[in-house]
Design an enzyme around this catalytic site. Structure first.
Site, PDB file in Angstrom:
ATOM      1  CG  HIS A  93      11.634  23.090 -19.556  1.00 55.70           C
ATOM      2  ND1 HIS A  93      10.970  22.375 -18.789  1.00 55.70           N
ATOM      3  CD2 HIS A  93      11.844  24.144 -19.108  1.00 55.70           C
ATOM      4  CE1 HIS A  93      10.364  23.099 -17.728  1.00 55.70           C
ATOM      5  NE2 HIS A  93      11.147  24.288 -17.959  1.00 55.70           N
ATOM      6  CG  ASP A 123       9.920  19.121 -18.715  1.00 56.82           C
ATOM      7  OD1 ASP A 123      10.996  19.095 -19.312  1.00 56.82           O
ATOM      8  OD2 ASP A 123       9.543  19.955 -18.073  1.00 56.82           O
ATOM      9  CB  SER A 196      11.769  24.741 -14.459  1.00 57.38           C
ATOM     10  OG  SER A 196      10.639  25.187 -15.241  1.00 57.38           O
TER      11      SER A 196
END
Length: 839
Positions: A93, A123, A196
């Site tokens: 993402h 992911d 992230s």
């Protein structure tokens, strides 16, 4: 207890809905142990930090291209080096929709990068940079991860300026099943937007997971999650061998038990809710409603259990599936197929320019359509812009000032200086003024190139506004600068602001490469693309329906284009579809009030298509339209243009042909979650009815399902209830206060008055018996109102001190035998609640 909350993936901002389970608090470490660990942390970070990089780039959006052109609209995240030659793992993402990727290592070296592999299910993604001699991270073994051990998160939280930030916590839990296909590690090490893709490391400096999301809610702190290292290794190995993640496919849809859904330990497996035809599971004889107990040697009680078990197998391998079928436990061997990978289009390396700065080399800004330009400070950020660009506002990236420019097209060039100053001084259109304005300066500045009126005013306690007005070419240009008192009293700042305002020019040089054009005015067609893969060009001034539907309208809403997409049922053909739609239209109107032209064969989007033109009227103006029908990739597409029949002509025909020529269907751009979309016209019965019951006034009716009715605001049974259809209605009015004789007298007087006022208003009256024993008064009316002829039948009757007036109205245009029969049948279904009434 579980609650629906918001999960935020860190990096490019992604919100996910997840079911939150209660988490048991972990024991607090002793002071001695904490001191020992704290002494280790700097050495551990020094060892691991060189393997962590910061990632930044421009976000890409098909829906809003302005995201890509705003130089301050950047997305960032973190990555972990997995190979010395520049291979970096991060979250999918983070980089899926990122252009112009830039990677910065811990020592501040900057590299251009590009996403080479993406797997959205896990992911995880890979980014490649052209580098050598980098320090790869050391990966731990998942079996060594313990709840309660100290860990550190390294990443780029909140701002890119904070890259390689470190937070410390513990492993709060393992095997968490939250908003992920696979199990996750829970940690209380602070994870924030931008973390992230970063590393979660143990006190040996080894990566135990890739940070992916946190739990965000008021009163909740330090609840983050990371992808475990064994899942990371699994994905990296697949990337290395196949360039993608190869996943085994059974062909089952599975349903968790209630206990598993809410997070309780489940004693049952997964129910088989669907078996795909011709799938490996179907070939092995697995049937719906059987309970899947284990995959190989792995017991499965949740969907995450199942995904974790199946990821250990490759397509083509065989696996034993244990099932509970009724009272028996059985084992079936399945030869696994391959799950089709979700196609991900990797964003081009240098789309939108080679620099991460969307405005690299631009030192001036302006609007080519409205003909103005000015200096472009590096900190100037566009805040808002009107649809056609006549109004735009900016703010300073540091929050020191705000700027607004407005262009009024309706202004005479002979406006005098005094009139212009009065206009500016009394102008209440400022985006920033707050009332109580005190004028500090007002003057008309004469200069050869472009004279202007200038007003400086104080608004409120802290605000200062300088407004400049220019009249040129039939337009009034208003430029406003807002600053706080602190900035206003700073003379050096004032010089900077005045220099910016002085740079405003009433010209735009298209040949100047340093000048950025922010014009949004567009006279060309605009391409609209739907989730069904269909693209269509429409005039720029047309607007999409505000409800987000696939309907588009011109400026005055007289012309419209509607797009309808449904699935092609097995055996359905283009001819059958057109016959069905034409028949439906012809059944709605009588012959004198409709027209259907012979279908015209075309080719659209590479497949056969038919154009059907038609028109209808209720007796006044005629509305016309053309519908285009074609079937492609198992979906039926209808593109319909409607317009007043008076608009028909060569110009409209050219617009239609141009629109049709622009239509294309791209299967790759279809929403991956699209399933079967039933065409309701195939299964709708116009005579199917539903029961309406009014308990307060003691009656029921059976009404055609396709008729419409408005519910009362409070949900109560209304005194007046109307059921509507195109060209008519059935209405029931009730009264429990007036005497029935008075009601009949009022109705009779009203009919006579209407006839006396207009001799074309004709009516008859008679006494009738309804529902076997109910005496009633019946009026039959024929009249033409506003060129629309109609017939109206009114019944008045009473029962148990409740008076009823039932009105049946139908326009001549829709007075087909079927419509009239449907209306009368609805009335004769009238039944009193105690059982007396029509049949």
């Amino acid at each position: 207890m579980g609650n629906w909350k918001v999960w935020m993936k860190k990096g490019g901002i992604t919100l996910l809905a997840a079911f939150v389970l209660g988490v048991v608090a972990q024991p607090v470490s002793s002071h001695a142990y904490a001191a020992e660990v704290n002494a280790e942390i700097p050495q551990v970070i020094e060892k691991a930090s060189p393997s962590v990089v910061a990632i930044i780039g421009k976000p890409s959006s098909e829906m809003d291209k302005s995201l890509e052109t705003n130089r301050f609209n950047l997305a960032h995240g973190t990555g972990v080096i997995v190979a010395s030659n520049g291979v970096i793992v991060t979250n999918a993402h983070v980089v899926k929709n990122m252009k112009n990727i830039v990677v910065v290592t811990s020592d501040g070296t900057t590299y251009r990068g590009h996403a080479s592999n993406i797997d959205e299910e896990s992911d995880l993604a890979l980014v490649k940079i052209d580098a050598t001699g980098l320090k790869p991270a050391t990966f731990a073994s998942s079996s060594d991860i313990k709840v309660g051990e100290t860990v550190a998160a390294i990443g780029t939280p909140i701002s890119f300026a904070l890259r390689n930030s470190v937070t410390v916590g513990i492993v709060s839990g393992l095997d968490r099943s939250v908003s992920s296909q696979y199990q996750l590690i829970q940690t209380d090490a602070a994870i924030n937007p931008g973390n992230s893709g970063g590393a979660l490391i143990n006190m040996k400096g080894e990566v135990i997971g890739i940070n992916t999301m946190k739990y965000a809610d008021l009163g909740v702190e330090n609840l983050g999650f990371a992808i475990p290292v064994d899942t990371v290794k699994y994905v990296l190995k697949n990337f290395e061998l196949y360039g993608k993640v190869k996943r085994a496919y059974l062909g089952l849809e599975l349903e968790e038990s209630w206990e598993a859904v809410v997070g309780l330990p489940s004693s049952t497996g997964l129910r088989v809710s669907y078996v795909d035809a011709d799938s490996p599971a179907a070939e092995a004889g697995i049937e719906q409603d059987e309970i899947l107990v284990s995959v190989g040697n792995s017991a499965v009680k949740t969907l995450v259990d199942y995904n974790e078990a199946i990821k250990t197998y490759l397509p083509g391998q065989s696996v034993d599936i244990k099932l509970q079928s009724g009272a028996a436990t059985i084992t079936k061997t399945v030869k696994l197929g391959e799950l089709a990978s979700k196609e991900v289009t990797l964003t081009g390396d240098n789309e939108g320019g080679t620099s991460i700065d969307a405005d690299s080399g631009k030192t001036k800004i302006g609007d080519s359509h409205f003909g103005w330009s000015m200096k472009y400070p590096a900190g100037l950020v566009k805040r808002q812009q009107s649809d056609d660009g006549d109004s735009i506002s900016f703010i300073d990236a540091k929050g020191e000032f705000a700027l607004a420019i407005h262009v009024d097209d309706d202004q005479s060039d002979d406006l005098s200086p005094s009139a212009l100053l009065n206009k500016l001084a009394g102008d209440d259109s400022s985006n920033y003024s707050s009332g109580g304005t005190t004028i500090l300066e007002r003057q008309y500045v004469k200069r050869a190139e472009s004279p202007y009126a200038k007003v400086v005013s104080r608004s409120g306690e802290e605000g200062y506004v300088q407004t400049r007005g220019y009249v040129h070419g039939g337009r009034l240009y208003t430029v406003q600068l807002f600053v706080t008192k602190e900035q206003y009293t700073n003379h050096s700042k004032q010089n900077i602001y005045n220099d910016l305002l002085d740079s405003f020019k009433l010209s735009f040089n298209n040949a100047d490469g340093s000048l950025k054009d922010i014009s949004v005015f567009n006279s060309d067609d605009v391409t609209y693309t739907s989730e069904y893969g269909l693209s269509i060009d429409l005039p720029a001034e047309w607007q999409q329906d505000h409800g987000g539907s696939t309907s588009f309208y011109n400026d005055d809403y007289s012309q419209a284009v509607h797009v309808n997409v449904t699935s092609a049922s097995s055996g359905d053909t283009l001819q059958n579809w057109i016959d069905r739609e034409t028949g439906k239209f012809e059944a709605q109107y009588t012959a004198d009030y409709r027209r259907v032209d012979k279908p015209v064969e075309l080719t659209v989007a590479g497949v056969p298509a038919w154009k059907v033109s038609y028109a209808s009227s209720l007796g006044d103006e005629w509305e016309a339209g053309s519908s285009l029908f074609f079937i492609k990739d198992k979906y039926k597409y209808e593109v319909q243009m409607t317009y007043p029949q008076a608009d028909q002509g060569e110009e409209l025909e050219k617009a239609w042909d141009k629109m049709v020529a622009s239509i294309s269907v791209n299967k790759e751009t279809m929403d991956g979650e699209l399933g079967f979309i039933q065409d309701l016209d195939e299964i709708t019965d116009p005579d199917q009815t539903t029961l309406y019951k009014n308990e307060k006034f003691n009656y029921t009716l059976r009404i055609p399902e396709q008729w419409t009715s408005i519910r009362s605001y409070d949900g109560s049974d209304p005194v007046s209830k109307s059921f509507n259809f195109t060209g008519g209605y059935l209405r029931v009015d009730t009264d429990s206060k007036k005497a029935y004789a008075d009601m009949v007298k009022d109705a009779e007087d009203g009919q006579k008055t209407n006839h006396n006022n207009d001799s074309d208003y004709k009516y008859t009256s008679e006494d009738v018996t309804l529902f076997g024993d109910v005496k009633a008064k019946k009026y039959t009316v024929s009249y033409t109102k506003k060129h629309i002829p109609y017939t109206e039948t009114v019944y008045l009757f009473t029962r148990k001190q409740i008076n009823y007036t039932v009105t049946l109205r139908i326009d001549d245009a829709v007075g087909t035998d079927a419509n009239v029969a449907r209306l009368n049948k609805a009335f004769t279904s009238f039944t009193f609640v105690n059982g007396t009434g029509g049949k």
